[in-house]
Design a protein around this motif. Sequence first.
Motif, PDB file in Angstrom:
ATOM      1  N   UNK A 288       0.968  -1.104   0.144  1.00  0.00           N
ATOM      2  CA  UNK A 288      -0.177  -0.123   0.197  1.00  0.00           C
ATOM      3  C   UNK A 288       1.034   1.387   0.290  1.00  0.00           C
ATOM      4  N   UNK A 289       0.186   2.666   0.123  1.00  0.00           N
ATOM      5  CA  UNK A 289       1.316   3.557  -0.329  1.00  0.00           C
ATOM      6  C   UNK A 289       1.006   4.139   1.026  1.00  0.00           C
ATOM      7  N   UNK A 290       1.628   4.179   1.661  1.00  0.00           N
ATOM      8  CA  UNK A 290       2.243   4.401   3.512  1.00  0.00           C
ATOM      9  C   UNK A 290       1.990   5.850   3.310  1.00  0.00           C
ATOM     10  N   UNK A 291       2.344   6.381   2.320  1.00  0.00           N
ATOM     11  CA  UNK A 291       2.411   7.950   2.581  1.00  0.00           C
ATOM     12  C   UNK A 291       2.395   8.958   1.550  1.00  0.00           C
ATOM     13  N   UNK A 292       1.604   9.059   0.898  1.00  0.00           N
ATOM     14  CA  UNK A 292       1.342  10.298   0.051  1.00  0.00           C
ATOM     15  C   UNK A 292       1.486  11.876  -0.097  1.00  0.00           C
ATOM     16  N   UNK A 293       2.969  12.013  -0.984  1.00  0.00           N
ATOM     17  CA  UNK A 293       2.956  13.465  -0.578  1.00  0.00           C
ATOM     18  C   UNK A 293       1.935  14.748  -1.193  1.00  0.00           C
ATOM     19  N   UNK A 294       1.266  15.129  -0.093  1.00  0.00           N
ATOM     20  CA  UNK A 294       0.344  16.213  -0.507  1.00  0.00           C
ATOM     21  C   UNK A 294       0.235  17.627  -1.069  1.00  0.00           C
ATOM     22  N   UNK A 295       1.907  17.730  -1.194  1.00  0.00           N
ATOM     23  CA  UNK A 295       2.762  18.645  -1.948  1.00  0.00           C
ATOM     24  C   UNK A 295       3.417  19.037  -3.216  1.00  0.00           C
ATOM     25  N   UNK A 296       3.075  17.381  -3.699  1.00  0.00           N
ATOM     26  CA  UNK A 296       3.528  17.665  -4.815  1.00  0.00           C
ATOM     27  C   UNK A 296       2.634  18.136  -6.259  1.00  0.00           C
ATOM     28  N   UNK A 297       3.403  18.835  -7.000  1.00  0.00           N
ATOM     29  CA  UNK A 297       4.652  18.788  -7.702  1.00  0.00           C
ATOM     30  C   UNK A 297       5.538  19.942  -7.318  1.00  0.00           C
ATOM     31  N   UNK A 298       5.520  20.520  -6.000  1.00  0.00           N
ATOM     32  CA  UNK A 298       6.823  20.581  -5.869  1.00  0.00           C
ATOM     33  C   UNK A 298       8.055  20.531  -5.241  1.00  0.00           C
ATOM     34  N   UNK A 299       8.964  21.188  -5.784  1.00  0.00           N
ATOM     35  CA  UNK A 299      10.289  20.396  -5.474  1.00  0.00           C
ATOM     36  C   UNK A 299      11.105  20.733  -4.092  1.00  0.00           C
ATOM     37  N   UNK A 300      10.954  19.855  -3.548  1.00  0.00           N
ATOM     38  CA  UNK A 300      11.000  20.252  -1.914  1.00  0.00           C
ATOM     39  C   UNK A 300      11.901  19.160  -1.753  1.00  0.00           C
ATOM     40  N   UNK A 301      12.681  19.563  -0.498  1.00  0.00           N
ATOM     41  CA  UNK A 301      13.176  18.462   0.367  1.00  0.00           C
ATOM     42  C   UNK A 301      12.355  17.488   0.931  1.00  0.00           C
ATOM     43  N   UNK A 302      12.478  16.516   1.507  1.00  0.00           N
ATOM     44  CA  UNK A 302      11.882  15.584   2.883  1.00  0.00           C
ATOM     45  C   UNK A 302      11.494  16.452   3.988  1.00  0.00           C
ATOM     46  N   UNK A 303      12.581  17.854   5.017  1.00  0.00           N
ATOM     47  CA  UNK A 303      12.349  18.399   5.600  1.00  0.00           C
ATOM     48  C   UNK A 303      11.054  19.947   4.830  1.00  0.00           C
ATOM     49  N   UNK A 304      11.635  20.022   4.171  1.00  0.00           N
ATOM     50  CA  UNK A 304      10.327  21.686   3.557  1.00  0.00           C
ATOM     51  C   UNK A 304       9.010  20.872   3.314  1.00  0.00           C
ATOM     52  N   UNK A 305       8.922  19.294   2.955  1.00  0.00           N
ATOM     53  CA  UNK A 305       7.354  19.012   2.489  1.00  0.00           C
ATOM     54  C   UNK A 305       7.036  19.234   3.953  1.00  0.00           C
ATOM     55  N   UNK A 306       7.759  18.556   5.131  1.00  0.00           N
ATOM     56  CA  UNK A 306       7.673  18.464   6.484  1.00  0.00           C
ATOM     57  C   UNK A 306       6.812  19.766   7.026  1.00  0.00           C
ATOM     58  N   UNK A 307       7.805  20.815   6.639  1.00  0.00           N
ATOM     59  CA  UNK A 307       7.731  22.218   7.184  1.00  0.00           C
ATOM     60  C   UNK A 307       6.253  22.987   6.521  1.00  0.00           C
ATOM     61  N   UNK A 308       6.291  21.795   5.031  1.00  0.00           N
ATOM     62  CA  UNK A 308       4.659  22.535   4.219  1.00  0.00           C
ATOM     63  C   UNK A 308       3.677  22.236   5.154  1.00  0.00           C
TER      64      UNK A 308
END
Length: 366
Positions: A288-308
């Motif tokens: 399964x998908x355990x995580x789907x990036x809610x801030x795609x398609x922005x080109x962000x690092x993992x930490x930036x995704x988390x802050x977003x």
Amino acid sequence: MEAIAFGLIGGGWRAEFFLRIAKALPERFAVKAALVRDRGKADKLQEQWGVKTYTSFGEFAAACRNGCSFAVVSVKRLANPEFIERLAEAGIPALVETPPADGVEGLHRLWERVGPAAKVQIAEQYAFQPMHAARIRLARSGRLGEVSQAQVSAAHDYHGISLIRRLLGIGFENAVIRAQTFTSPIVKSPDRSGPPLSEELTESQQIIATLDFGNKLGVLDFTGDQYFSWIRGKRILVRGERGEIVNDEVSWLPSFDRPLYDRLRRIDTGHGGNLEGFHLQGIMGCGEWLYENPHAPARLSDDEIAVAETLARMGDYVRGCPSFYSLAEGCQDHYLALEMQRAAADGVPIVTETQPWAEASPRGNG
């Protein structure tokens, strides 16, 4: 959906994360005002980022009330309580960088002054980093059975303890903490300013701590070099009665006589002939998908995704959604970290005590 507008207090290295995220996701976020007390730094920030800056809190607060959903506080920990209190007095919700105050007395004083009534959330981003979020979801899924142990070697102090609490499902329970430090040589690593310019042998400071919650055990093992070092990796171990996670490897028993094995796999776009841009799509594992990036398609690092994600959840929170990382949780993380440091310094076990914010937060960890 209209972009989430917010104000920003601070103009340092960490504050720039929020500015970069708003620039990368203008349809989602907008920085409408910034408070930087130093006029020269304020002018530089305004010129570089195109954000209206103020050196007066009163003018900043007026600007926030006239178009911002909340204010982000991204300053040094000693300055956090002042801005949390002033924003609360001004009726402006606050998303605050960790930790919310310095020292146990500072935490008590802050809680006494603003407590649970103020609309304050903590920008503790580690639980929202993609791989950590996937591990937390898997730990809570029941696939591993009852989780009894989490070993975290990925972040320091309150960040690491935040991950331990979330992986174990711990709220405000007390613990017996044992800790020690160890110093060893290491070739100097990169830091916030970039790679080293020459070879230099320096000292690496390590802390190893156990947090015994009775029927659950947390282990924190971290050196400051791990954040940026090329030669010091990060490690996560989560153990349950039916399985475990070791970094990105998963093993579990759907029945007593049939073990299964899988891997947490990052799925990125932009490889080979894929023309969807280059971004993280999500984390897959165990079918399964355990995580789907809610801030795609922005080109962000993992930490930036988390802050977003903290910004997005803060936007939901001020519209009436439940708390996602309360001031009480931020206080508890830092309290446990301070007691861990005290246990290491004194060389004796520390038994934590129930704190005022815990008494006001019966539901514990969300």
